[in-house]
Design a protein around this motif. Structure first.
Motif, PDB file in Angstrom:
ATOM      1  N   ARG A 148       0.809  -1.225   0.000  1.00 35.41           N
ATOM      2  CA  ARG A 148       0.000   0.000   0.000  1.00 35.41           C
ATOM      3  C   ARG A 148       0.839   1.271   0.000  1.00 35.41           C
ATOM      4  NH1 ARG A 148      -4.000  -1.313   4.883  1.00 35.41           N
ATOM      5  NH2 ARG A 148      -2.019  -2.197   5.588  1.00 35.41           N
ATOM      6  N   ASP A 149       1.921   1.302   0.760  1.00 29.48           N
ATOM      7  CA  ASP A 149       2.712   2.525   0.903  1.00 29.48           C
ATOM      8  C   ASP A 149       4.078   2.404   0.232  1.00 29.48           C
ATOM      9  OD1 ASP A 149       0.682   3.678   2.550  1.00 29.48           O
ATOM     10  OD2 ASP A 149       1.429   2.487   4.235  1.00 29.48           O
ATOM     11  N   THR A 150       4.135   1.587  -0.812  1.00 27.92           N
ATOM     12  CA  THR A 150       5.408   1.296  -1.465  1.00 27.92           C
ATOM     13  C   THR A 150       5.423   1.836  -2.887  1.00 27.92           C
ATOM     14  OG1 THR A 150       5.621  -0.727  -0.156  1.00 27.92           O
ATOM     15  CG2 THR A 150       6.987  -0.549  -2.130  1.00 27.92           C
ATOM     16  N   VAL A 151       6.570   2.420  -3.268  1.00 30.84           N
ATOM     17  CA  VAL A 151       6.767   2.861  -4.642  1.00 30.84           C
ATOM     18  C   VAL A 151       7.331   1.692  -5.438  1.00 30.84           C
ATOM     19  CG1 VAL A 151       8.003   4.460  -6.155  1.00 30.84           C
ATOM     20  CG2 VAL A 151       7.173   5.234  -3.922  1.00 30.84           C
ATOM     21  N   VAL A 152       6.738   1.406  -6.580  1.00 33.22           N
ATOM     22  CA  VAL A 152       7.184   0.268  -7.389  1.00 33.22           C
ATOM     23  C   VAL A 152       7.607   0.747  -8.769  1.00 33.22           C
ATOM     24  CG1 VAL A 152       5.629  -1.286  -6.155  1.00 33.22           C
ATOM     25  CG2 VAL A 152       4.852  -0.210  -8.264  1.00 33.22           C
ATOM     26  N   ASP A 153       8.410  -0.081  -9.437  1.00 33.43           N
ATOM     27  CA  ASP A 153       8.815   0.215 -10.808  1.00 33.43           C
ATOM     28  C   ASP A 153       7.639   0.037 -11.756  1.00 33.43           C
ATOM     29  OD1 ASP A 153      11.388   0.982 -10.413  1.00 33.43           O
ATOM     30  OD2 ASP A 153      12.270  -0.978 -10.784  1.00 33.43           O
ATOM     31  N   ALA A 154       7.573   0.884 -12.780  1.00 30.45           N
ATOM     32  CA  ALA A 154       6.491   0.793 -13.750  1.00 30.45           C
ATOM     33  C   ALA A 154       6.703  -0.408 -14.664  1.00 30.45           C
ATOM     34  CB  ALA A 154       6.411   2.072 -14.572  1.00 30.45           C
ATOM     35  N   ALA A 163      -6.843  -3.032 -16.798  1.00 29.28           N
ATOM     36  CA  ALA A 163      -7.032  -1.932 -15.850  1.00 29.28           C
ATOM     37  C   ALA A 163      -8.393  -2.033 -15.172  1.00 29.28           C
ATOM     38  CB  ALA A 163      -6.886  -0.596 -16.570  1.00 29.28           C
ATOM     39  N   ALA A 164      -9.416  -2.393 -15.942  1.00 27.51           N
ATOM     40  CA  ALA A 164     -10.749  -2.538 -15.366  1.00 27.51           C
ATOM     41  C   ALA A 164     -10.787  -3.682 -14.357  1.00 27.51           C
ATOM     42  CB  ALA A 164     -11.770  -2.780 -16.480  1.00 27.51           C
ATOM     43  N   GLU A 165     -10.061  -4.754 -14.657  1.00 28.74           N
ATOM     44  CA  GLU A 165     -10.014  -5.881 -13.720  1.00 28.74           C
ATOM     45  C   GLU A 165      -9.235  -5.513 -12.453  1.00 28.74           C
ATOM     46  OE1 GLU A 165      -8.432  -8.674 -16.500  1.00 28.74           O
ATOM     47  OE2 GLU A 165     -10.405  -9.526 -16.936  1.00 28.74           O
ATOM     48  N   PHE A 166      -8.183  -4.706 -12.610  1.00 21.46           N
ATOM     49  CA  PHE A 166      -7.459  -4.224 -11.427  1.00 21.46           C
ATOM     50  C   PHE A 166      -8.372  -3.346 -10.563  1.00 21.46           C
ATOM     51  CE2 PHE A 166      -2.965  -4.551 -13.429  1.00 21.46           C
ATOM     52  CZ  PHE A 166      -2.861  -5.864 -12.990  1.00 21.46           C
ATOM     53  N   ASP A 167      -9.206  -2.546 -11.196  1.00 15.99           N
ATOM     54  CA  ASP A 167     -10.159  -1.724 -10.440  1.00 15.99           C
ATOM     55  C   ASP A 167     -11.098  -2.613  -9.624  1.00 15.99           C
ATOM     56  OD1 ASP A 167      -9.101   0.646 -11.403  1.00 15.99           O
ATOM     57  OD2 ASP A 167     -10.540   0.807 -13.058  1.00 15.99           O
ATOM     58  N   ALA A 168     -11.523  -3.722 -10.221  1.00 12.39           N
ATOM     59  CA  ALA A 168     -12.409  -4.648  -9.509  1.00 12.39           C
ATOM     60  C   ALA A 168     -11.689  -5.282  -8.327  1.00 12.39           C
ATOM     61  CB  ALA A 168     -12.911  -5.729 -10.475  1.00 12.39           C
ATOM     62  N   LEU A 175      -9.014  -1.809  -1.287  1.00 15.80           N
ATOM     63  CA  LEU A 175      -7.739  -1.129  -1.465  1.00 15.80           C
ATOM     64  C   LEU A 175      -7.881   0.056  -2.409  1.00 15.80           C
ATOM     65  CD1 LEU A 175      -5.551  -4.332  -1.998  1.00 15.80           C
ATOM     66  CD2 LEU A 175      -5.709  -2.976   0.107  1.00 15.80           C
ATOM     67  N   GLU A 176      -6.848   0.864  -2.462  1.00 14.03           N
ATOM     68  CA  GLU A 176      -6.809   1.985  -3.402  1.00 14.03           C
ATOM     69  C   GLU A 176      -5.441   2.016  -4.073  1.00 14.03           C
ATOM     70  OE1 GLU A 176      -7.829   5.543  -1.317  1.00 14.03           O
ATOM     71  OE2 GLU A 176      -9.914   4.946  -0.986  1.00 14.03           O
ATOM     72  N   LEU A 177      -5.025   0.884  -4.574  1.00 16.64           N
ATOM     73  CA  LEU A 177      -3.715   0.763  -5.200  1.00 16.64           C
ATOM     74  C   LEU A 177      -3.776   1.185  -6.664  1.00 16.64           C
ATOM     75  CD1 LEU A 177      -2.565  -2.705  -3.791  1.00 16.64           C
ATOM     76  CD2 LEU A 177      -2.026  -0.432  -2.900  1.00 16.64           C
ATOM     77  N   ASP A 178      -2.704   1.825  -7.130  1.00 13.38           N
ATOM     78  CA  ASP A 178      -2.652   2.157  -8.557  1.00 13.38           C
ATOM     79  C   ASP A 178      -2.395   0.877  -9.348  1.00 13.38           C
ATOM     80  OD1 ASP A 178       0.344   1.811  -9.047  1.00 13.38           O
ATOM     81  OD2 ASP A 178       0.349   3.268  -7.408  1.00 13.38           O
ATOM     82  N   HIS A 179      -2.617   0.966 -10.644  1.00 12.41           N
ATOM     83  CA  HIS A 179      -2.526  -0.226 -11.492  1.00 12.41           C
ATOM     84  C   HIS A 179      -1.115  -0.806 -11.516  1.00 12.41           C
ATOM     85  CE1 HIS A 179      -6.292   1.293 -13.838  1.00 12.41           C
ATOM     86  NE2 HIS A 179      -6.591   0.753 -12.675  1.00 12.41           N
ATOM     87  N   THR A 181       1.096  -0.823  -9.069  1.00 11.80           N
ATOM     88  CA  THR A 181       1.301  -1.576  -7.834  1.00 11.80           C
ATOM     89  C   THR A 181       0.556  -2.904  -7.878  1.00 11.80           C
ATOM     90  OG1 THR A 181       1.569   0.483  -6.602  1.00 11.80           O
ATOM     91  CG2 THR A 181       1.100  -1.491  -5.318  1.00 11.80           C
ATOM     92  N   LEU A 182      -0.641  -2.903  -8.431  1.00 11.07           N
ATOM     93  CA  LEU A 182      -1.390  -4.148  -8.541  1.00 11.07           C
ATOM     94  C   LEU A 182      -0.698  -5.116  -9.501  1.00 11.07           C
ATOM     95  CD1 LEU A 182      -5.025  -2.760  -8.565  1.00 11.07           C
ATOM     96  CD2 LEU A 182      -4.098  -4.406  -6.935  1.00 11.07           C
ATOM     97  N   ALA A 183      -0.104  -4.592 -10.568  1.00  9.80           N
ATOM     98  CA  ALA A 183       0.635  -5.458 -11.487  1.00  9.80           C
ATOM     99  C   ALA A 183       1.818  -6.102 -10.778  1.00  9.80           C
ATOM    100  CB  ALA A 183       1.117  -4.651 -12.692  1.00  9.80           C
ATOM    101  N   VAL A 184       2.536  -5.317  -9.971  1.00  9.06           N
ATOM    102  CA  VAL A 184       3.665  -5.853  -9.214  1.00  9.06           C
ATOM    103  C   VAL A 184       3.178  -6.890  -8.200  1.00  9.06           C
ATOM    104  CG1 VAL A 184       5.410  -5.263  -7.478  1.00  9.06           C
ATOM    105  CG2 VAL A 184       5.165  -3.870  -9.543  1.00  9.06           C
ATOM    106  N   GLY A 185       2.059  -6.615  -7.540  1.00 10.87           N
ATOM    107  CA  GLY A 185       1.516  -7.546  -6.558  1.00 10.87           C
ATOM    108  C   GLY A 185       1.163  -8.885  -7.171  1.00 10.87           C
ATOM    109  N   THR A 186       0.535  -8.872  -8.325  1.00 11.22           N
ATOM    110  CA  THR A 186       0.178 -10.135  -8.975  1.00 11.22           C
ATOM    111  C   THR A 186       1.421 -10.866  -9.472  1.00 11.22           C
ATOM    112  OG1 THR A 186      -0.229  -8.976 -11.075  1.00 11.22           O
ATOM    113  CG2 THR A 186      -2.124  -9.348  -9.644  1.00 11.22           C
ATOM    114  N   CYS A 187       2.449 -10.100  -9.862  1.00 13.87           N
ATOM    115  CA  CYS A 187       3.711 -10.727 -10.269  1.00 13.87           C
ATOM    116  C   CYS A 187       4.360 -11.439  -9.084  1.00 13.87           C
ATOM    117  CB  CYS A 187       4.648  -9.672 -10.843  1.00 13.87           C
ATOM    118  SG  CYS A 187       6.238 -10.325 -11.411  1.00 13.87           S
ATOM    119  N   LEU A 188       4.409 -10.771  -7.933  1.00 10.25           N
ATOM    120  CA  LEU A 188       4.973 -11.389  -6.735  1.00 10.25           C
ATOM    121  C   LEU A 188       4.201 -12.653  -6.366  1.00 10.25           C
ATOM    122  CD1 LEU A 188       5.654  -8.232  -4.541  1.00 10.25           C
ATOM    123  CD2 LEU A 188       7.375  -9.788  -5.469  1.00 10.25           C
TER     124      LEU A 188
END
Length: 229
Positions: A148-154, A163-168, A175-179, A181-188
């Motif tokens: 939530r409070d982490t800066v990630v690489d684009a 993007a719509a699925e990340f919003d869901a 949560l209120e994560l940007d897309h 961060t969500l991409a990084v989260g799913t990668c992890l």
């Protein structure tokens, strides 16, 4: 504080019987595999007639669902406990490392239960989403919350559909994560489960890595270092 303990002796007895069914179900899962689970065999080992056990579990699929929820919950409980025991000063990288190692430790100790939730589908069984989705998403939710409070690489550009699925996902987990961060989260999430699965399912081979936990830590550290500058 409200107690989760059964309110009556009858309720307590029922809860105990349900836990006994899960316990013996785990033993049969480890010994015979999910596809060969038999509710009659579980009843026999509990010293119950089949008609009695059906008052608690209607059929094999209900037993599988109990075991699926049980495995998801116990594995997520282990991760939560490991995170709770981690210093408040630990950074996001370390907390993700702790969470991933806690899941791996559980999986290595419980390979049949890990296989039930992250392995091949059981023939003829379809997990009911209303019972399994919540428990089944606890681990990835914990990972996302750590970001939530982490800066990630684009990462690469994100399509409109994704993007719509990340919003869901944000809505589902509150949560209120940007897309990005969500991409990084799913990668992890993918890396952690993929690495654990390779080990638990013996895909490295019997003699390839004498200390697979060291390989896991290297894989995890490499990915986390790249994604979380």
């Amino acid at each position: 504080m409200q107690s989760d303990a059964p309110s009556t002796p009858r309720a307590a007895a029922r809860a105990q019987t349900e836990q006994d069914i899960i316990r013996v179900g785990r033993e049969h899962l480890a010994a015979h595999g999910a596809a060969s689970l038999s509710l009659r065999a579980v009843a026999r080992d509990l010293g119950m007639v089949s008609s009695a056990v059906y008052r608690y579990v209607r059929n094999r699929d209900d037993l599988l669902t109990l075991l699926v929820v049980d495995a998801y919950d116990e594995s997520a409980d282990r991760v939560e406990a490991a995170l709770a025991a981690t210093s408040a000063d630990a950074g996001t990288r370390e907390r993700i490392r702790v969470a991933a190692h806690a899941l791996r430790t559980w999986a290595v100790a419980e390979p049949s239960r890990y296989a039930l939730i992250y392995g091949s589908p059981v023939p003829g069984y379809s997990a009911p989403g209303e019972q399994t989705t919540g428990p089944g998403t606890r681990f990835v939710a914990l990972l996302l919350q750590e970001l939530r409070d982490t800066v990630v690489d684009a990462p690469s550009p994100i399509s409109a559909g994704l993007a719509a699925e990340f919003d869901a996902i944000n809505i589902e987990f509150g949560l209120e994560l940007d897309h990005t961060t969500l991409a990084v989260g799913t990668c992890l999430w993918s890396v952690v489960l993929g690495a654990i699965s390779l080990e638990v399912f013996g895909q490295y081979g019997a003699d390839t890595f004498a200390r697979p936990e060291d390989l896991f830590d290297l894989q995890l550290t490499t990915v986390v270092t790249r994604l979380l500058p």
